[in-house]
Design a protein around this motif. Structure first.
Motif, PDB file in Angstrom:
ATOM      1  N   LYS A  49       0.293   3.603  -2.921  1.00  0.00           N
ATOM      2  CA  LYS A  49      -1.007   4.300  -2.826  1.00  0.00           C
ATOM      3  C   LYS A  49      -0.881   5.501  -1.886  1.00  0.00           C
ATOM      4  O   LYS A  49      -1.382   6.590  -2.191  1.00  0.00           O
ATOM      5  CB  LYS A  49      -2.102   3.349  -2.336  1.00  0.00           C
ATOM      6  CG  LYS A  49      -3.452   4.025  -2.231  1.00  0.00           C
ATOM      7  CD  LYS A  49      -4.563   3.056  -1.945  1.00  0.00           C
ATOM      8  CE  LYS A  49      -5.880   3.773  -1.710  1.00  0.00           C
ATOM      9  NZ  LYS A  49      -6.303   4.604  -2.823  1.00  0.00           N
ATOM     10  N   LEU A  50      -0.197   5.286  -0.773  1.00  0.00           N
ATOM     11  CA  LEU A  50       0.035   6.399   0.146  1.00  0.00           C
ATOM     12  C   LEU A  50       0.795   7.516  -0.570  1.00  0.00           C
ATOM     13  O   LEU A  50       0.441   8.693  -0.459  1.00  0.00           O
ATOM     14  CB  LEU A  50       0.824   5.895   1.359  1.00  0.00           C
ATOM     15  CG  LEU A  50       1.209   6.956   2.393  1.00  0.00           C
ATOM     16  CD1 LEU A  50      -0.030   7.533   3.062  1.00  0.00           C
ATOM     17  CD2 LEU A  50       2.142   6.370   3.458  1.00  0.00           C
ATOM     18  N   GLY A 110       0.809  -1.218   0.000  1.00  0.00           N
ATOM     19  CA  GLY A 110       0.000   0.000   0.000  1.00  0.00           C
ATOM     20  C   GLY A 110       0.842   1.267   0.000  1.00  0.00           C
ATOM     21  O   GLY A 110       0.294   2.377  -0.082  1.00  0.00           O
ATOM     22  N   ALA A 111       2.175   1.137   0.090  1.00  0.00           N
ATOM     23  CA  ALA A 111       3.037   2.336   0.137  1.00  0.00           C
ATOM     24  C   ALA A 111       2.876   3.206  -1.121  1.00  0.00           C
ATOM     25  O   ALA A 111       2.776   4.431  -1.007  1.00  0.00           O
ATOM     26  CB  ALA A 111       4.494   1.931   0.344  1.00  0.00           C
TER      27      ALA A 111
END
Lengths: 142, 311
Positions: B113-114, B110-111
């Protein structure tokens, strides 16, 4: 019989399932507020047998998403001048932000303060949420 | 979050039409690369690689250089301010001023996306933990389109680490949106695809999924065999890795049961899951697949930088 008077202005959270009152009280941080709050437990109820009730005076700004997550069958009455001016039913929220952690230890939300856990509910009959970052499913439990 | 910037952090960030657009442009570039050699002049791509990578990073860098652009980034987080404890959001908010697009590989899922939530320029996911790797999928699809002529009506056998394999997750999520796709998923029971992904695919798309533990049980049916490595770096337990690492070894003998027009793909690197003798089999296309990775990334960069029409 124990008698608790009504409130002039604020919120009454009624029809809380027995045992959930204290959990809602804790999750909403009601022990730390400076306005009057009453937590009633094991109150007789025609509908539920026994129920819990929370009365919050002077404040109507509470997290209904959290409330829906903990006890979607509870009802919320908004009180003004000692009268119910609106009645709200709760529902299990479709989107949840920051209320619980993703269960995936490899999810970026577990290590980065900027990544506030955000979830979208999965329609599978359970109270499960898909993490908006890593997509792992997390089942919400109190 | 800047809603107007187009990112590719999840395969679903691109519609099927947009995916086809990238693939078709990649094929055009492949047939006439000179025409695109100055498309990204004056543009800078920022590879932010928090985890080791050979093919993904170098193919992105090669792609940008072949488009006439430049690259500016890091391939080791220990040499960046991350080592000093800088947050991902802060790094991105600075580097998006230095670059026109960012490519990120990160061990945490998810990095990217962050990063996309803080970036004012396109963010491309170059692989996040065991989650997704959408540009490997573009590489897989352009190879399929080139050799098969279409990306539909296919029976695809995917073998190996389906639990932690981000290339597998992206491929499944993307191919499920194409017409008449059948998946044969072959893995040890411990490395089956995540249940949440399988449920998502079956609930969302009209796709067929069958699971096997033996490759021999479905190899003769497959149009494409996608082999993957059992990834040592994803195991917390060395003993478990040692027990599973040799679960599947594709040999020419095993291929004798397969169709004559089978395509054998692999995202690479391989360890021993494809025996070297398979390299001589005309059905082995994994090195050609890796080469296509550059062309499809050239197409992707051009489209995200909105210069694709300038060729």
């Amino acid at each position: 019989m124990l008698k608790v008077t009504g409130i002039q202005k604020g919120i009454v959270i009624d029809h809380i399932a027995k045992g959930n009152g204290i959990k809602i009280f804790e999750k909403l941080n009601l022990a730390k507020v400076n306005y009057p709050v009453v937590l009633l437990i094991n109150v007789s109820s025609q509908k539920l047998g026994q129920k819990d009730i929370i009365k919050i005076q002077d404040n109507v700004d509470i997290d209904f998403t959290m409330l829906g997550l903990i006890d979607p069958k509870a009802t919320v009455n908004i009180i003004e001048d000692e009268k119910i001016v609106s009645k709200m039913s709760l529902e299990i929220p479709k989107e949840v932000t920051g209320l619980f952690q993703c269960k995936n230890p490899r999810c970026v939300t577990s290590v980065d303060d900027y990544a506030v856990p955000k979830f979208t509910r999965v329609e599978n009959g359970k109270i499960q949420y898909r993490c908006n970052y890593c997509e792992e499913l997390t089942e919400y439990k109190l | 979050m800047n809603q107007t910037v187009k990112h590719l952090v999840d395969p679903n960030d691109f519609t099927v039409e947009e995916i086809n657009q990238v693939i078709d442009l990649g094929l055009k570039i492949h047939s006439n690369p000179a025409q695109y050699a100055r498309l990204c002049e004056g543009k800078i791509l920022g590879p932010l690689f928090y985890e080791p990578s050979t093919r993904t990073r170098l193919s992105f860098e090669s792609a940008m250089l072949r488009l006439g652009g430049q690259v500016l980034g890091f391939s080791d987080a220990n040499t960046s301010a991350v080592k000093k404890g800088e947050s991902l959001a802060d790094t991105v908010r600075v580097l998006d001023d230095y670059c026109d697009a960012l490519v990120m590989r990160h061990p945490m899922e998810g990095a990217p996306k962050l990063a996309s939530e803080y970036s004012t320029v396109p963010v491309i996911n170059g692989g996040d933990g065991g989650h997704q790797h959408p540009t490997q999928t573009l590489t897989d699809l352009i190879s399929i389109k080139y050799y098969k002529g279409h990306i539909s009506n296919l029976k695809i056998a995917i073998c190996g680490d389906l639990l932690f394999g981000r290339t597998v997750h992206s491929l499944l999520k993307t191919l499920s949106r194409f017409e008449n796709i059948t998946f044969y998923l072959i893995s040890p029971p411990e490395l089956k695809i995540p249940k949440h992904l399988k449920d998502y695919l079956l609930d969302t798309y009209d796709v067929s999924i069958s699971e096997f533990t033996d490759l021999e049980d479905c190899i003769e049916e497959a149009d494409i065999l996608y082999m993957t490595r059992i990834q040592k770096e994803r195991f917390l337990n060395e003993e478990e890795y040692m027990r599973l690492k040799d679960s599947y070894i594709l040999t020419r003998d095993k291929l004798s049961e397969a169709k004559s027009d089978l395509m054998v793909l692999h995202p690479l690197p391989r360890v021993n899951e494809i025996h070297y003798d398979v390299d001589r089999d005309p059905r082995a296309k994994y090195f050609e697949q890796a080469a296509f990775g550059v062309y499809v990334r050239m197409a992707l960069i051009s489209i995200l930088l909105e210069v694709a029409d300038h060729a």
